[in-house]
Design an enzyme around this catalytic site. Structure first.
Site, PDB file in Angstrom:
ATOM      1  N   LYS A 197     -23.893  55.333  64.505  1.00  0.00           N
ATOM      2  CA  LYS A 197     -22.585  55.499  65.137  1.00  0.00           C
ATOM      3  C   LYS A 197     -21.533  55.517  64.040  1.00  0.00           C
ATOM      4  O   LYS A 197     -21.406  54.556  63.272  1.00  0.00           O
ATOM      5  CB  LYS A 197     -22.341  54.353  66.115  1.00  0.00           C
ATOM      6  CG  LYS A 197     -20.958  54.403  66.746  1.00  0.00           C
ATOM      7  CD  LYS A 197     -20.822  53.392  67.845  1.00  0.00           C
ATOM      8  CE  LYS A 197     -19.413  53.390  68.399  1.00  0.00           C
ATOM      9  NZ  LYS A 197     -19.235  52.388  69.448  1.00  0.00           N
ATOM     10  N   LYS A 250     -23.953  59.460  67.224  1.00  0.00           N
ATOM     11  CA  LYS A 250     -22.650  59.575  67.888  1.00  0.00           C
ATOM     12  C   LYS A 250     -21.544  59.642  66.861  1.00  0.00           C
ATOM     13  O   LYS A 250     -21.569  58.833  65.935  1.00  0.00           O
ATOM     14  CB  LYS A 250     -22.488  58.347  68.786  1.00  0.00           C
ATOM     15  CG  LYS A 250     -21.161  58.226  69.450  1.00  0.00           C
ATOM     16  CD  LYS A 250     -21.103  56.939  70.226  1.00  0.00           C
ATOM     17  CE  LYS A 250     -19.675  56.723  70.640  1.00  0.00           C
ATOM     18  NZ  LYS A 250     -19.401  55.380  71.002  1.00  0.00           N
TER      19      LYS A 250
HETATM   20  C1  PBG Z   1     -17.782  50.892  72.457  1.00  0.00           C
HETATM   21  C2  PBG Z   1     -17.910  52.367  72.557  1.00  0.00           C
HETATM   22  C3  PBG Z   1     -17.028  53.366  72.109  1.00  0.00           C
HETATM   23  C4  PBG Z   1     -17.530  54.571  72.607  1.00  0.00           C
HETATM   24  C5  PBG Z   1     -18.706  54.275  73.282  1.00  0.00           C
HETATM   25  N1  PBG Z   1     -18.929  52.909  73.226  1.00  0.00           N
HETATM   26  C6  PBG Z   1     -15.752  53.299  71.388  1.00  0.00           C
HETATM   27  C7  PBG Z   1     -15.617  52.795  70.025  1.00  0.00           C
HETATM   28  O1  PBG Z   1     -16.591  52.528  69.318  1.00  0.00           O
HETATM   29  O2  PBG Z   1     -14.467  52.629  69.657  1.00  0.00           O
HETATM   30  C8  PBG Z   1     -16.891  55.915  72.446  1.00  0.00           C
HETATM   31  C9  PBG Z   1     -17.212  56.906  73.510  1.00  0.00           C
HETATM   32  C10 PBG Z   1     -16.310  58.089  73.539  1.00  0.00           C
HETATM   33  O3  PBG Z   1     -15.415  58.267  72.687  1.00  0.00           O
HETATM   34  O4  PBG Z   1     -16.498  58.896  74.462  1.00  0.00           O
HETATM   35  N2  PBG Z   1     -17.878  50.344  71.219  1.00  0.00           N
END
Ligand code: PBG
Length: 330
Positions: A197, A250
């Protein structure tokens, strides 16, 4: 002999819709799609997120209606995010059995029994400061945060989640979740880890949706540097070793090379998340009539699948499933 005969003619296989469909290499299926839902307190609540047209904060009853409608469209899985009534320093509402996500899981289990329920496991939607963990000053305490996350995952499993998806990027959380779940008899609950991520600007609209913009600083000390891909393989390897059943990359479209490397290296069930900013960009351009939205949607989702994602999480899940149900004559 005419030199012309040596010409190769790949266009032959593009000459008609029928031939093109015979030689098509990648076929996206609605089975691969996961639909994200934002669950809030209340009843009859359906509040559109301004930077994500067509995406809503939903109360539990509305989340059930939306899931039933998505299921009609051919979508077979949802991933739930929660927005609690009140937030605190440690994000304690995240493990509350009465909180919106846990209530939605129970309602979906009862009313949409053919839909697979995935839950996002993180503290950032629940902490007053918007960070993904418990803080000491401005520092996130990794191991204490992991203990909290394990309790959150267990509360989701107790409510009936099929798959829990830790998205925090703390070290050691997959092992901790696996141990906590197994200890309580939830050995059949799978873990889909957000393994690679990235610290991305494309999460902006999501943070509006759940009000989780960090009060100070950013997420660079736990989310990955967009410049790295070897590191993504190390993260994935660690999560698989710790017991992850599905690993995720992601965002999706800016990281197709990472998806490709992760899939070809590990040959494990691989998910990719077309995040809020990717969706918002397509929506914004479509609203100006600068792109053809249905085509851009299918092209982006096909590309993510082609790169190696078995599972694609997307706010377009319903629309894409509907489009896939129609015969492709183009
Ligand atoms: C929680 C999380 C996030 C997303 C999914 N789970 C946000 C982040 O890490 O700030 C992002 C999903 C999206 O942008 O559609 N940590």
């Amino acid at each position: 002999m005419s030199g012309l005969n040596l010409i190769r003619r790949p266009r032959r296989l593009r000459a008609s819709a029928g031939v093109r469909s015979l030689v098509r290499e990648t076929r996206l299926s609605a089975d691969a799609l996961v639909y994200p839902l934002f669950v809030v307190e209340g009843h009859g609540v359906r509040r559109e997120i301004s930077s994500m047209p067509g995406v809503f904060q939903l109360s539990v009853d509305e989340a059930v209606r939306e899931t039933a409608a998505a299921s009609e469209d051919g979508v077979r899985a949802v991933i739930l995010f929660g927005i609690p009534a009140s937030k605190d320093e440690t994000g304690s509402a995240a493990a509350d059995p009465k909180a919106p996500v846990q209530a939605a899981i129970r309602a979906l289990r009862a009313q949409c029994s053919d839909v697979t329920i995935i839950t996002d496991v993180c503290l950032c939607e629940y902490t007053s400061h918007g960070h993904c963990g418990v803080l000491d000053g401005e520092r996130i305490l990794n191991d204490l945060t992991v203990e909290h996350l394990a309790r959150v995952a267990v509360s989701h499993a107790e409510a009936g989640a099929h798959i829990v998806a830790p998205s925090d990027m703390m070290d050691g959380r997959v092992a901790a979740l696996r141990a906590a779940l197994d200890e309580r008899g939830f050995d059949e609950v799978a873990i889909m880890s957000y393994a690679a991520k990235y610290c991305s600007a494309f999460y902006g609209p999501f943070r509006e949706a759940v009000d989780s913009t960090p009060a100070f600083g950013d997420r660079r000390t736990h989310q990955m540097d967009p410049a790295n891909t070897d590191e993504a393989l190390r993260e994935v390897e660690i999560d698989l070793d710790e017991g992850a059943d599905i690993i995720m990359v992601k965002p999706a479209m800016p990281y197709l090379d990472v998806i490709q490397r992760v899939k070809s290296t590990f040959r494990q069930p691989t998910a990719a998340y077309q995040v809020s900013g990717e969706y918002a960009m397509l929506k914004a351009a479509a609203r100006q009539a600068w792109i053809d939205e249905p085509r851009a949607m299918m092209e982006s989702l096909t590309a993510i699948h082609r790169a190696g994602a078995d599972i694609v999480i997307t706010y377009y899940a319903r629309e894409a499933a509907r489009a896939l149900a129609k015969p492709d004559r183009a």
